[in-house]
Structure formats: C-alpha cells, structure tokens
Design a protein around this motif. Sequence first.
Motif, PDB file in Angstrom:
ATOM      1  N   THR A  21      44.676  78.500  36.034  1.00 18.01           N
ATOM      2  CA  THR A  21      44.715  77.897  34.702  1.00 18.01           C
ATOM      3  C   THR A  21      46.071  77.281  34.423  1.00 18.01           C
ATOM      4  OG1 THR A  21      43.036  79.425  33.867  1.00 18.01           O
ATOM      5  CG2 THR A  21      44.416  78.316  32.234  1.00 18.01           C
TER       6      THR A  21
ATOM      7  N   VAL B 106      46.685  73.436  33.446  1.00 19.78           N
ATOM      8  CA  VAL B 106      47.437  73.066  32.240  1.00 19.78           C
ATOM      9  C   VAL B 106      48.587  72.124  32.580  1.00 19.78           C
ATOM     10  CG1 VAL B 106      49.012  73.959  30.483  1.00 19.78           C
ATOM     11  CG2 VAL B 106      46.819  75.090  30.874  1.00 19.78           C
TER      12      VAL B 106
ATOM     13  N   GLU C 250      49.021  68.304  31.300  1.00 21.55           N
ATOM     14  CA  GLU C 250      50.186  67.853  30.535  1.00 21.55           C
ATOM     15  C   GLU C 250      50.822  66.638  31.196  1.00 21.55           C
ATOM     16  OE1 GLU C 250      52.192  71.668  28.314  1.00 21.55           O
ATOM     17  OE2 GLU C 250      52.503  71.515  30.471  1.00 21.55           O
TER      18      GLU C 250
ATOM     19  N   TYR D  60      38.414  75.126  27.177  1.00 20.98           N
ATOM     20  CA  TYR D  60      38.441  76.360  27.964  1.00 20.98           C
ATOM     21  C   TYR D  60      37.234  77.219  27.598  1.00 20.98           C
ATOM     22  CZ  TYR D  60      40.552  80.550  30.141  1.00 20.98           C
ATOM     23  OH  TYR D  60      40.837  81.647  30.933  1.00 20.98           O
TER      24      TYR D  60
ATOM     25  N   ILE E  17      47.205  78.240  28.019  1.00 22.98           N
ATOM     26  CA  ILE E  17      46.760  77.054  27.295  1.00 22.98           C
ATOM     27  C   ILE E  17      47.413  77.002  25.920  1.00 22.98           C
ATOM     28  CG2 ILE E  17      44.736  75.957  26.239  1.00 22.98           C
ATOM     29  CD1 ILE E  17      43.119  77.103  28.631  1.00 22.98           C
TER      30      ILE E  17
ATOM     31  N   SER F 110      50.914  75.686  25.996  1.00 21.75           N
ATOM     32  CA  SER F 110      51.086  74.282  26.357  1.00 21.75           C
ATOM     33  C   SER F 110      51.215  73.405  25.115  1.00 21.75           C
ATOM     34  CB  SER F 110      49.885  73.792  27.184  1.00 21.75           C
ATOM     35  OG  SER F 110      48.755  73.576  26.343  1.00 21.75           O
TER      36      SER F 110
ATOM     37  N   TRP G 197      43.835  71.501  22.473  1.00 19.62           N
ATOM     38  CA  TRP G 197      42.920  72.369  23.197  1.00 19.62           C
ATOM     39  C   TRP G 197      41.908  73.043  22.269  1.00 19.62           C
ATOM     40  CZ3 TRP G 197      42.916  77.581  21.869  1.00 19.62           C
ATOM     41  CH2 TRP G 197      44.021  78.020  21.121  1.00 19.62           C
TER      42      TRP G 197
END
Length: 314
Positions: free
Chosen positions: A96, A100, A104, A113, A153, A156, A160
């Motif tokens: 993951t 991510v 990005e 997700y 996530i 980040s 999302w």
Amino acid sequence: MKILITGGGGFIGSHLADRLLADGHEVCTVDTYATSRRDNLTPQDRLTIVEGTIADEAFFNGVMDDFGPDAVAHAAASYKDPDAWEEDARTNALGTAIVVRASERLGVKRLLYFQTALCYGVKPEEQPITLGHPLRPYESSYAISKTAGENYIRLSGLDWVSLRLANVYGPRNLSGPLPTFFSRLTQDKACFVTDTRRDFLFVTDLVDVATKALEGTGSGAYHVSSGSDVAIKELFDATTSALGLGEIDVEIRPRAADDAESILLDPSRTNADFDWRTSVALEDGVAQAIAWYREHGIEQTYTHLKEEELRVRS
C-alpha cells in the motif's frame, strides 16, 4: 477515465473492472492470482491485464508509468494464510505504501481503498458500529496490516476514500461461509452454523459505491453495508434453497466467548453522501452466487482466520 485496479483479478476487483469497462472507462488490472482466478477477467478493448505484485516497487512503478492512471482502486490484499505475517505486511502494508507513493508521484486524482471491518476488532463496543469507533485490529495479521495500509493512505497528500466493508458476497467470492456451505453441501459433507449474526452485502451494491467514489464522490472513510444483520442460519437456509435442497436441519453451535453476537456497520454517512441504498436481497444474491459456483466450480476457498476460529468468525 483511466483507472488502475490492484487486485483486479480478484472477487471485488474484477466486478469493479467489469462495471468500469461497461461505463466506458479504460482499465488496467494488476494481480498475482494468489487467491483469484484468471477467468474472472475477459480480455477486451480498453482492458490491460498485468501479472505481478504491488510489493515490488520497481515493477509497480513501471506499470503506473506505462498506464498513467487518473485514479487508482486499491483492492489487492494478502489473506491466504493467517500465519503468513511477513506476506501480509509485505502486500497489505508495504504494498500500500508503494501504491500511495506511485500515486502521489503521478498526481493521481483519487485513490480508493477497500478496508476490512475487522479494523474495529471482533468485540466492538457498539452495534451498529459507527465511524467514530476506535480502531482495534489486534486479532489477526490481516486486520493489522490492512489497517496499516489505510493509515499510509491517510498520511499521504492524496484525495482518498476508504470503504470499510461488511461481509461482501456474490459470484467469484472464494472466502467466507457461503462458498464453504456450497462446497460441503455439494459433496454431501456435514455443515454447522453458529448463533451469530453478520451484515451481508452483495458485490454489485458495493460496486455502485466504488464507482461513484472513483468519479469523485465522498472523502475519507465510509461504511459500505446493508445496515441490517442476518443470522448465519438464514444464510445457510438461503444456500440450501438456491441448491434446490429445501430446508435442512443443521447443527447450531454456540459462539465462542470472545466472539461478537453481531457485527453490524452503520452506513448512514454512505447513504447520505452517495445517495445510496442496497438493492439486492439476500436470497437473490445467494442464488446468483450459487449459479456461478455451479458453472465454474470451487477448487479452493481462502480465509484470514485460523482453523480454530473458522466456526465462529467466518
């Protein structure tokens, strides 16, 4: 849009791919096929199928660079062996993080997700469980690593949505009680159920939310659930009915002391933000799943639970 789906050959990922392709999007799927079937996807225009693991950073970065997605749906997960902590961490947490970072770097507009309701633990403090319930994913490596992935996530700078899921079932599903019931009943093996209740969600109802999320609806965490729970015995009865076996007497075993009587998610935020309600009744959904099992067969089922936990938590 161009949408990349990790775990795109799996149960949820392949249904999502089917819907996105039908809606005219361009799709790329990435899958190891460790717990999925190659015949879940039909080669066609606007579909790119890639085999490999998201835990291989160089490989995944190359796929992302070649495809250049506008959005990513992250459905890949390790859950095949409850004792495979290293693989769970490698795929669900490290994988993951790699997804991510690549998203990005390429300026992906939306990351979706798929999270497990086990992030709340198996003994939640409230029913239905609200989004404010503490995260306590301590009972399994799967839940721990999946929740770590969700936290990466959150860390980040991406736009999302995380969908925390009820018990999703339907055609192509190879985990949980329904395929187990089918497999045992069609082999004349004994079955039993426990006195627990669970929240079951048909896969196309989930896909309705997922497609809206990829197109920009919502932000943050959501529960995707029916908003009601049913006894495992009701699921068993729906299975025997779909198989044409009628009503069968089945042993009902008490739940273990550490198991919840019910795990029910509150979908009110999802209902409001996505203008969504479930539409497939349990009996209809089970019949569709059974028809698929009959046509395609089940060679193996999978679970994130240890053998001694199967009777109470599956």
